[in-house]
Structures are given as C-alpha cells and as structure tokens.
Design a protein around this motif. Structure first.
Motif, PDB file in Angstrom:
ATOM      1  N   HIS A 344      11.939 -15.191   5.524  1.00 49.80           N
ATOM      2  CA  HIS A 344      12.119 -14.917   6.956  1.00 49.80           C
ATOM      3  C   HIS A 344      11.759 -13.484   7.322  1.00 49.80           C
ATOM      4  O   HIS A 344      11.772 -13.131   8.511  1.00 49.80           O
ATOM      5  CB  HIS A 344      13.577 -15.172   7.356  1.00 49.80           C
ATOM      6  N   SER A 345      11.482 -12.635   6.336  1.00 53.23           N
ATOM      7  CA  SER A 345      11.261 -11.218   6.613  1.00 53.23           C
ATOM      8  C   SER A 345       9.923 -10.975   7.311  1.00 53.23           C
ATOM      9  O   SER A 345       8.931 -11.663   7.057  1.00 53.23           O
ATOM     10  CB  SER A 345      11.320 -10.413   5.317  1.00 53.23           C
ATOM     11  N   ARG A 346       9.910  -9.957   8.140  1.00 56.97           N
ATOM     12  CA  ARG A 346       8.663  -9.544   8.810  1.00 56.97           C
ATOM     13  C   ARG A 346       7.865  -8.577   7.948  1.00 56.97           C
ATOM     14  O   ARG A 346       6.749  -8.206   8.286  1.00 56.97           O
ATOM     15  CB  ARG A 346       9.002  -8.884  10.161  1.00 56.97           C
ATOM     16  N   ARG A 347       8.452  -8.162   6.821  1.00 60.28           N
ATOM     17  CA  ARG A 347       7.786  -7.221   5.917  1.00 60.28           C
ATOM     18  C   ARG A 347       7.027  -7.967   4.827  1.00 60.28           C
ATOM     19  O   ARG A 347       7.189  -9.172   4.650  1.00 60.28           O
ATOM     20  CB  ARG A 347       8.834  -6.310   5.276  1.00 60.28           C
ATOM     21  N   ASP A 348       6.243  -7.238   4.080  1.00 59.59           N
ATOM     22  CA  ASP A 348       5.552  -7.817   2.929  1.00 59.59           C
ATOM     23  C   ASP A 348       6.515  -7.800   1.737  1.00 59.59           C
ATOM     24  O   ASP A 348       6.719  -6.760   1.103  1.00 59.59           O
ATOM     25  CB  ASP A 348       4.286  -7.020   2.607  1.00 59.59           C
ATOM     26  N   VAL A 349       7.095  -8.948   1.460  1.00 61.88           N
ATOM     27  CA  VAL A 349       8.028  -9.078   0.332  1.00 61.88           C
ATOM     28  C   VAL A 349       7.454 -10.057  -0.695  1.00 61.88           C
ATOM     29  O   VAL A 349       8.186 -10.644  -1.491  1.00 61.88           O
ATOM     30  CB  VAL A 349       9.422  -9.549   0.814  1.00 61.88           C
ATOM     31  N   SER A 350       6.151 -10.229  -0.662  1.00 60.18           N
ATOM     32  CA  SER A 350       5.516 -11.257  -1.490  1.00 60.18           C
ATOM     33  C   SER A 350       5.720 -10.993  -2.986  1.00 60.18           C
ATOM     34  O   SER A 350       5.890 -11.934  -3.763  1.00 60.18           O
ATOM     35  CB  SER A 350       4.030 -11.352  -1.171  1.00 60.18           C
ATOM     36  N   HIS A 393       7.289 -23.701  -2.699  1.00 59.42           N
ATOM     37  CA  HIS A 393       6.328 -23.883  -1.606  1.00 59.42           C
ATOM     38  C   HIS A 393       6.244 -22.610  -0.751  1.00 59.42           C
ATOM     39  O   HIS A 393       5.133 -22.165  -0.370  1.00 59.42           O
ATOM     40  CB  HIS A 393       6.760 -25.065  -0.751  1.00 59.42           C
ATOM     41  N   LEU A 394       7.397 -22.007  -0.457  1.00 55.79           N
ATOM     42  CA  LEU A 394       7.413 -20.793   0.355  1.00 55.79           C
ATOM     43  C   LEU A 394       6.776 -19.619  -0.376  1.00 55.79           C
ATOM     44  O   LEU A 394       6.055 -18.814   0.217  1.00 55.79           O
ATOM     45  CB  LEU A 394       8.856 -20.449   0.731  1.00 55.79           C
ATOM     46  N   ALA A 395       7.023 -19.529  -1.696  1.00 55.41           N
ATOM     47  CA  ALA A 395       6.428 -18.445  -2.479  1.00 55.41           C
ATOM     48  C   ALA A 395       4.931 -18.600  -2.589  1.00 55.41           C
ATOM     49  O   ALA A 395       4.173 -17.610  -2.523  1.00 55.41           O
ATOM     50  CB  ALA A 395       7.080 -18.394  -3.856  1.00 55.41           C
ATOM     51  N   CYS A 396       4.494 -19.842  -2.761  1.00 55.83           N
ATOM     52  CA  CYS A 396       3.041 -20.095  -2.857  1.00 55.83           C
ATOM     53  C   CYS A 396       2.334 -19.758  -1.550  1.00 55.83           C
ATOM     54  O   CYS A 396       1.185 -19.297  -1.551  1.00 55.83           O
ATOM     55  CB  CYS A 396       2.775 -21.553  -3.234  1.00 55.83           C
ATOM     56  N   ALA A 397       3.036 -19.966  -0.442  1.00 59.21           N
ATOM     57  CA  ALA A 397       2.416 -19.726   0.858  1.00 59.21           C
ATOM     58  C   ALA A 397       2.063 -18.252   1.048  1.00 59.21           C
ATOM     59  O   ALA A 397       1.058 -17.933   1.715  1.00 59.21           O
ATOM     60  CB  ALA A 397       3.364 -20.172   1.978  1.00 59.21           C
TER      61      ALA A 397
END
Length: 400
Positions: A344-350, A393-397
């Motif tokens: 949900h973060s607006r930052r780059d937390v990938s 799925h969210l991490a892959c996105a």
C-alpha cells in the motif's frame, strides 16, 4: 481428552501430548501462551509422568507476573482448570462461578467444557459450537448418533488429536476470497454462493452451531462484494457501538481486525476510520484479540485504510536479516502480511518485498506456527496459504 477417554484415538492423543511437551514441562506457545495448554494437558494426563512435569512448570509459571493473553474465554478457562488441579491463581474466579448459576450465553457454548452439559445448549448436525470439546461434554458418553459420528470423524481425520474448532467453512471461505481477490486473483464462483447461503438475519457465523458475529459477517460481506455479488450491510448494524463494532454483545475487549473488516464491508465510515487510527500503537503497528502477531492486525487495518506510512516505517524497521518478519521468529504467514502492508506504500519498497518473497519461497512445506487465537493458538492452513499466494502476486507485481 479428559472429557472423552471413551472416544477412539485416545492412545494417539496421549502420545501427541507426550511428544509435544516442551523441555521446560509446558505445552503451547511462548510465555503466557503456555498457560491454558499446559493446564489443559495436565488435567487430561492426570497421573502420567508428563503431567507431573507439567504441574511443576505450572507452579513456576503462576509464580511469575503474568498477563493473560486475550484468547477465547481465557478469564474463565484458567480459573476453571486451575481449580480442578488444586492450583491457586491471581485471577478472579467470581465471573466463572456466576455463569455457572444461570443459563449460558450462546457465545460461550464454544467453551462448554469448563461448565459441563447444559439443557439450553443445542447441537447443529450433532456439533456444539464447532467444538469437539464442547460436543464431547454435552454428549456425556459414547451414545450413537450425529455427535458421536462427528467426534469420530474429527479424531480420524487428525489421527487421534482434535482441533479447538472445526468445521469453520464460512470463516475459511470468506478470508480466502478476500485475500485472493483483493490482490487481483480469482476464486471459484461456487464459493460466493456458499457464503451467501450462510447468512441469516443476524449475519454470518464461522461454523455450525456458532452464533453470528461481526467479524465473520463483515468479512463475508466484503468477500461477496469482491465477487460482484453484494448484499445489504444491514446485518452489521446490530454490532454497532458508539464509535466501533463489537464482535458479540457484551464484548470484553474490542477487535481492531474486526473493525477493519467492518470498514471494508461498509466502504466508508469516518467515525470508524478515526477509531482505527486512534488504536494505532506509538510504534506504528496495531494489536488484536484474534491473533498473536501485530503483523496480522496491522495488515487488516492498512488494507481497510488503504495504506498507512507509519505502519510501513515499522515494517521496514522490523524486517529480519533473512528477509522475513515475525513476532517471535520469522514466519511465512507474518512475512505475507508484511508484504501486504508494504504493497500500500507510495514509496519504492520493492527491495523489502522481494526479500520477503524470497524467504517465503524457501519456506517450502514446513508447518506454519500457530498464531491465531481460539482457546489456544492455532493455524488455519488454507487461509495462510491464500495469504501467501496473494503476497507472492503483490511482490511479483513490483518486479515487472
């Protein structure tokens, strides 16, 4: 086990207790989470050597400053079991004694084993409040019929030992649908129909014989909306308090996750949003009565609020060296919740999300530690697996 030594699988249940006793003589989770399981195991084993070691462990545990975990009916179970074992505790037994003198509220039928059989208790298809223990105490012996069939089927499925609550089909289906659909994944169409059919005018109940409650009602409503099969949210109204929703009438402690699910079902409620924000801990996380881990509660609330950067800061700060997250140790389940919070973060937390997903990938088929609150800690494996699938799925996105 103490209630039904006549049930098939008794010897296997004894062996289970023998093999799951910790070196310090306790059973169950860490710290205060050992109290109820150890009381229960000692009561069941009686003169067995493992019970004697457990009794010594209980005396040591009860000599320490101890705060009861917020598990189901813990304030009643501890005095009841301690009294049977002749142990003194600092916990007030008067509420237990008062309840023994009057008809038992339906929400306490799930813990019937601390009260004994009651004429007001009703079974559904032989099952009392989705509880093998409650069903056994109400049955009072190996009398042929649906209740005995249920108990024999449950012990056979698990090789002797039995879980605290089973079956809970609406609970499992609703949580699985929400986990998968909210991450953009599909679920089989019949699941929505099964949830819709479970509603009554009071809402939805997790399993047979359980009363409807706000948590199951709200999550089922949200699941149906995600499946493009919405129904009116009027049933939630009976659980409304001044600023939040109670799981049941006369609730002892409120639940942040239940109120997060209620907010998702309603779509928008300014007063409820403010209550949820007020419940955030100074460190940036939330706590809850239905789960031992703050990662679960925090994931539920950030899902409902559509993000919270203070919670993201907490998650980034608490990631472990191997990429995992966890209250006591890194787990697959808690890492899935942490990835959901970060999504949900607006930052780059990938980078943090991918490290977490790599940890989950390496988990393999290891069992999931019990973290969910019933009368003891338990692990709803299907729900945990669904949360893990959604997290992958969210991490892959974020890698695309």
């Amino acid at each position: 086990m103490a209630l039904a030594p006549w049930l098939k699988g008794h010897e296997a249940r004894v062996r289970y207790l023998e093999t799951t006793q910790h070196p310090d003589g306790t059973w169950g989770g860490p710290g205060e989470y050992a109290l109820v399981p150890t009381l229960s195991a000692v009561d069941a084993l009686q003169d067995h050597p493992a019970a004697r070691r457990g009794l010594l462990a209980l005396r040591k545990l009860l000599s320490l400053p101890l705060k009861l975990p917020d598990t189901v009916a813990v304030e009643l179970i501890v005095p009841a079991l301690a009294d049977r074992l002749g142990l003194r505790t600092p916990f007030d037994p008067r509420p237990l004694h008062a309840l023994r003198q009057r008809p038992l509220p339906e929400k306490l039928w799930h813990t019937l084993e601390v009260f004994g059989p009651r004429p007001e208790v009703r079974a559904v298809d032989g099952i009392v409040a989705a509880s093998p223990a409650a069903t056994a105490v109400q049955l009072q012996g190996p009398r042929p019929g649906p209740s005995l069939d249920y108990l024999e089927a449950v012990q056979r499925r698990h090789g002797g030992p039995v879980p605290a609550g089973v079956p809970v089909p609406l609970f499992e289906r609703s949580w699985i649908i929400v986990a998968l659909k909210s991450a953009g994944l599909d679920v089989p169409d019949p699941m929505a129909g099964q949830i819709r059919a479970a509603f009554t005018r009071d809402g939805a109940a997790g399993g047979p014989g359980l009363p409807a409650d706000a948590d199951d009602t709200a999550t089922a409503l949200h699941a149906l909306a995600l499946c493009d099969s919405p129904r009116p949210t009027d049933a939630l109204g009976r659980y409304r308090e001044a600023r939040h929703f109670a799981c049941f009438p006369n609730e002892r402690t409120p639940s942040t996750s239940t109120n997060a699910h209620a907010l998702q079902a309603l779509g928008h409620d300014r007063v409820l949003e403010e209550w949820l924000r007020d419940m955030q801990q100074p460190g940036g996380f939330w706590l809850d009565k239905w789960h031992a881990s703050p990662y679960y509660a925090t994931a539920c609330v950030t899902n409902a609020l559509r993000g919270n950067e203070k919670a993201v800061d907490w998650v980034l700060r608490t990631q472990q060296a191997d990429g995992s997250w966890g209250r006591w140790e890194g787990t697959y389940e808690e890492t899935a919740y942490a990835i959901r919070i970060l999504s949900h973060s607006r930052r780059d937390v990938s980078r943090a999300m991918v490290r977490g997903a790599n940890f989950m990938q390496e988990w393999g088929d290891r069992p999931h530690p019990p973290l969910w609150h019933d009368k003891d800690l338990y692990a709803p494996t299907r729900i945990i697996q669904a949360e893990g699938t959604a997290a992958f799925h969210l991490a892959c996105a974020v890698c695309r």
